[in-house]
Design a protein around this motif. Structure first.
Motif, mmCIF file in Angstrom:
data_model
loop_
_atom_site.group_PDB
_atom_site.id
_atom_site.type_symbol
_atom_site.label_atom_id
_atom_site.label_comp_id
_atom_site.label_asym_id
_atom_site.label_seq_id
_atom_site.Cartn_x
_atom_site.Cartn_y
_atom_site.Cartn_z
ATOM 1 N N GLU A 134 0.835 -1.205 0.000
ATOM 2 C CA GLU A 134 0.000 0.000 0.000
ATOM 3 C C GLU A 134 0.872 1.259 0.000
ATOM 4 O O GLU A 134 0.624 2.214 -0.748
ATOM 5 N N LEU A 138 0.820 3.844 -3.181
ATOM 6 C CA LEU A 138 0.135 5.113 -2.958
ATOM 7 C C LEU A 138 1.098 6.284 -2.839
ATOM 8 O O LEU A 138 0.818 7.377 -3.338
ATOM 9 N N SER A 139 2.237 6.090 -2.189
ATOM 10 C CA SER A 139 3.163 7.206 -2.022
ATOM 11 C C SER A 139 3.800 7.608 -3.347
ATOM 12 O O SER A 139 4.187 8.761 -3.532
ATOM 13 N N SER A 142 0.475 9.605 -5.303
ATOM 14 C CA SER A 142 -0.435 10.119 -4.276
ATOM 15 C C SER A 142 -1.587 10.933 -4.830
ATOM 16 O O SER A 142 -2.607 11.087 -4.173
ATOM 17 N N PHE A 150 -3.644 9.585 -1.501
ATOM 18 C CA PHE A 150 -2.899 9.214 -0.302
ATOM 19 C C PHE A 150 -2.438 10.466 0.430
ATOM 20 O O PHE A 150 -1.812 11.350 -0.158
ATOM 21 N N PHE A 164 -3.508 4.373 7.610
ATOM 22 C CA PHE A 164 -3.365 5.036 6.319
ATOM 23 C C PHE A 164 -4.399 6.146 6.229
ATOM 24 O O PHE A 164 -5.597 5.909 6.433
ATOM 25 N N LEU A 166 -6.362 8.380 3.832
ATOM 26 C CA LEU A 166 -6.735 8.339 2.432
ATOM 27 C C LEU A 166 -7.878 9.297 2.144
ATOM 28 O O LEU A 166 -8.615 9.705 3.055
#
Length: 372
Positions: A134, A138-139, A142, A150, A164, A166
């Motif tokens: 994840e 996501l990073s 983003s 993210f 997380f 989100l």
């Protein structure tokens, strides 16, 4: 029982968790044996250190996280930080539960923004690889339009939980729409599919990732009309065009034939899952019989003809799109470049029509009350 015995003879051992998701097989000592697992260490001061086999290091604390990538000579090539503190969050209520996580609605106090907080226990060894997947996905993307945005991740030492932060998708998921509307009309579904295909194209062609868990519950909506992919805990990277995955993870219900046979697979596995998802949304029901259990379901996917939409209820173009996605031969399936496009609709208006206005106003009131 004959079907189950036949499946055992033809497939390698398959292991499920309590929610029906496939998990890595246990090692000889009874623990989970995931060859891609990465090291986890809790440092002094309440910081979790996750060290990836790809030389990425993630230090996660209650103030946020730092990502460092080490070059072969030992020097740090990149150093990226996300500040997202547990002290900056005001949690309201739970909005959903997954196989390994709980999702809460919260206010990010510094900017008074509603977010979704996804909670996962860091000490659950089977979930650490999901946490790393994840964070990696996501990073690195983003703010990509087709993926849930993210905001960061933080660790709470007292509970041992990773959170997380989100984007809060206030329209729910496609699974929620099916429960409320019973099915999704073809014009609406076609526009949702266009947005999902663009996001999958980014994952496949730019990030070289197979999502491995495309299903109605992992396609989220907001009231602005966006459709986005979420849940990257079982993604797998392909470093070049000929590399193939060999890991058996994800939801069996939407798993492609080559994955069920434990064969190597690639991006086409996501196309199969998307085809099943689109067919379920269009008809309001999952196209296979799930009453016989997991083994029977897998035999149906392997042996039965691929399901098709009722031709008298759907356009020829839609039927051809579903048929192409659900080819048993992975090489015969289309890529994300071959899209299905339908007539124009206002997705924002449609998404708003699904939800009870009183419930929506109540959510806004809670957020505004805290802001005040």
């Amino acid at each position: 029982m004959a079907g189950l015995e036949d499946l055992k003879r033809r497939l390698q051992p398959i292991f499920f968790d309590a929610d029906g998701n496939v998990v890595p097989p246990p090692a000889a000592d009874g623990t989970s044996d995931d060859s891609s697992s990465d090291d986890c260490e809790v440092l002094d001061g309440g910081t979790v250190n996750l060290l990836s086999r790809s030389s990425d290091e993630y230090n996660i604390s209650k103030l946020g996280f730092h990502k460092r990538t080490t070059r072969p000579d030992g020097d740090y090539a990149t150093d990226k930080a996300y500040r997202c503190s547990c002290h900056d969050m005001h949690i309201f209520d739970s909005v959903g539960n997954g196989a390994s996580s709980v999702v809460y609605r919260a206010i990010y106090v510094p900017v008074h923004r509603v977010l979704a907080l996804k909670k996962i226990n860091i000490f659950d060894k089977e979930r650490r690889q999901q946490i790393l997947n994840e964070i990696r996905t996501l990073s690195a993307a983003s703010c990509y339009p087709g993926l849930v945005e993210f905001q960061g991740v933080f660790y709470t030492p007292d509970s041992g939980e990773i959170y997380f932060a989100l984007e809060y998708m206030d329209g729910g998921s496609l699974a929620d729409i099916i429960r409320v509307k019973k099915f999704i009309t073809e014009p609406v579904l076609s526009h949702m599919l266009q947005k999902v295909l663009l996001a999958l194209r980014y994952l496949h062609e730019v990030r070289r990732l197979v999502h491995r868990d495309i299903k109605p519950a992992n396609l989220l909506l907001n009231l602005k009309g966006d459709t986005k992919i979420t849940d990257f805990g079982v993604t797998s990277g392909l470093h070049d065009s000929v590399t193939m995955c060999a890991t058996f993870l994800g939801s069996v219900t939407y798993m492609s034939p080559e994955r069920i046979r434990n064969e190597n697979y690639s991006y086409a596995a996501d196309i199969w899952s998307l085809g099943l998802t689109a067919l379920e949304c269009a008809t309001g029901r999952y196209p296979y019989d799930v009453n016989g259990g997991e083994a029977d379901l897998m035999l149906q996917i392997l042996e039965d003809p691929s399901p098709t939409p009722p031709q008298h209820m759907h356009s020829e173009e839609f039927c051809l799109f579903i048929d192409a996605c659900l080819q048993k031969d992975a090489d015969a399936r289309p890529t994300c470049d071959e899209k299905y496009e339908g007539p124009g609709v206002d997705l924002a208006e449609y998404n708003r029509s699904v939800h009870d206005p009183a419930e929506r106003l109540s959510q806004i009131a809670h957020a505004n009350q805290y802001s005040l």
